[in-house]
Scaffold this active site. Structure first.
Site, PDB file in Angstrom:
ATOM      1  N   ASP A 165      -2.187  -1.753  11.159  1.00 17.97           N
ATOM      2  CA  ASP A 165      -2.678  -1.584   9.791  1.00 17.97           C
ATOM      3  C   ASP A 165      -2.999  -2.912   9.103  1.00 17.97           C
ATOM      4  O   ASP A 165      -3.451  -2.917   7.955  1.00 17.97           O
ATOM      5  CB  ASP A 165      -1.698  -0.770   8.946  1.00 17.97           C
ATOM      6  N   LEU A 208       5.568   0.669   3.137  1.00 21.11           N
ATOM      7  CA  LEU A 208       4.694   0.066   2.131  1.00 21.11           C
ATOM      8  C   LEU A 208       3.794  -1.039   2.707  1.00 21.11           C
ATOM      9  O   LEU A 208       2.980  -1.612   1.984  1.00 21.11           O
ATOM     10  CB  LEU A 208       5.519  -0.494   0.971  1.00 21.11           C
ATOM     11  N   LYS A 220       0.860  -1.185   0.000  1.00 24.11           N
ATOM     12  CA  LYS A 220       0.000   0.000   0.000  1.00 24.11           C
ATOM     13  C   LYS A 220       0.893   1.230   0.000  1.00 24.11           C
ATOM     14  O   LYS A 220       2.070   1.181   0.375  1.00 24.11           O
ATOM     15  CB  LYS A 220      -0.951   0.006   1.204  1.00 24.11           C
ATOM     16  N   SER A 273       2.546  -6.404   7.030  1.00 22.73           N
ATOM     17  CA  SER A 273       1.137  -6.415   7.400  1.00 22.73           C
ATOM     18  C   SER A 273       0.291  -7.112   6.338  1.00 22.73           C
ATOM     19  O   SER A 273      -0.639  -7.855   6.646  1.00 22.73           O
ATOM     20  CB  SER A 273       0.629  -4.983   7.603  1.00 22.73           C
TER      21      SER A 273
END
Length: 267
Positions: free
Chosen positions: A132, A95, A8, A99
């Site tokens: 996250d 990034l 992400k 997670s």
């Protein structure tokens, strides 16, 4: 079974206040991108974890993929499996690679063993692995607040654009990035970003961590500026760094003209 846990980027990141527990409240947008690891689960006589690609330091038992398996194994008495992670998303980059790996492990095990765990319950499990991690369960553009653990869906679609991610050959630790942060209320409500033309983001949508990271690591600021020189409409550091990304209408082909050798580049 194989899946591809994706990274992400953070579009905007406002550190708005410090909490009594020592953590910080923030506001940001998590946006999923195509850069991905590869994760495989196969039957095995004994549970194990292995990896390839980017070297993963530390014991297997401390990897979030293995921890995700143990978390479900405790509640569902799962049979042993072999977990193999091919690591592509760089560490210490902002990034969310670790997670993503954890969340995708939960989703894969749920499907593989037909556990019928609801999305909401998967998010609850993921929250035990990292603030996250729950984002990667639904894996859709999200406005995040709190310590990055409170989520609201947001209608943001960048599919008409192309994204380049670059990372220098060093990382920035999150505690280090927070060290010189001065919390302050956000000047712009990121939930309104879908109404803001992307051409206006440069002057309005900020990542507060750049204020604390760039003075210590001017190489990162230089990479961000080089993305603009290459034609990016918007460029920013992701999370607490050290990766930066640029959003382009069309990706440039002559990157060697602008970027130094020895850095991670994903187009």
């Amino acid at each position: 079974m194989i899946s591809f846990p994706n990274a992400k980027i953070n579009i905007g990141l406002n550190v708005v206040s410090k909490r009594k527990d020592g953590y910080h409240n923030l506001e940001t947008i998590f946006y999923p991108v195509k850069l991905a690891d590869a994760l495989e689960i196969i039957p095995s006589e004994k549970t194990g974890f292995s990896s390839s690609g980017i070297q993963i330091d530390g014991e297997a038992e401390n990897n979030l993929v293995f921890k995700a398996y143990k978390l479900l194994q405790k509640d569902f008495d799962l049979p042993p499996v072999k977990l193999h992670l091919h690591k592509v998303i760089p560490f210490g980059a902002g990034l969310g690679g670790g997670s993503a790996d954890a969340a995708f492990t939960l989703k894969m095990l749920n499907e593989y063993f037909e556990l019928n765990i609801s999305v909401e319950k998967l998010e609850s499990y993921a929250a035990q692995l990292g603030a996250d991690c729950p984002f990667f369960i639904k894996n859709k553009p999200t406005f995040a607040s709190g310590i990055g653990d409170k989520f609201e869906p947001i209608q943001l679609d960048l599919s008409a654009f192309e994204i380049m991610i670059i990372k220098p050959n060093f990382s920035v630790s999150t505690p280090e990035a927070y060290r010189n942060i001065v919390p302050a209320p956000a000047n712009f409500n990121l939930k309104e970003i879908e109404r803001l033309p992307i051409e206006d983001w440069k002057d309005i949508v900020k990542n507060d961590f750049e204020n604390s990271v760039f003075p210590r690591y001017p190489e990162i600021e230089k990479l961000k500026n080089q993305l603009y020189e290459m034609g990016a409409i918007y460029a920013s550091m992701s999370g607490s760094g050290s990766a930066v990304f640029g959003i382009f209408r069309h990706l440039p082909t002559n990157t060697d003209k602008y970027l130094p050798k020895g850095i991670f580049i994903y187009r």
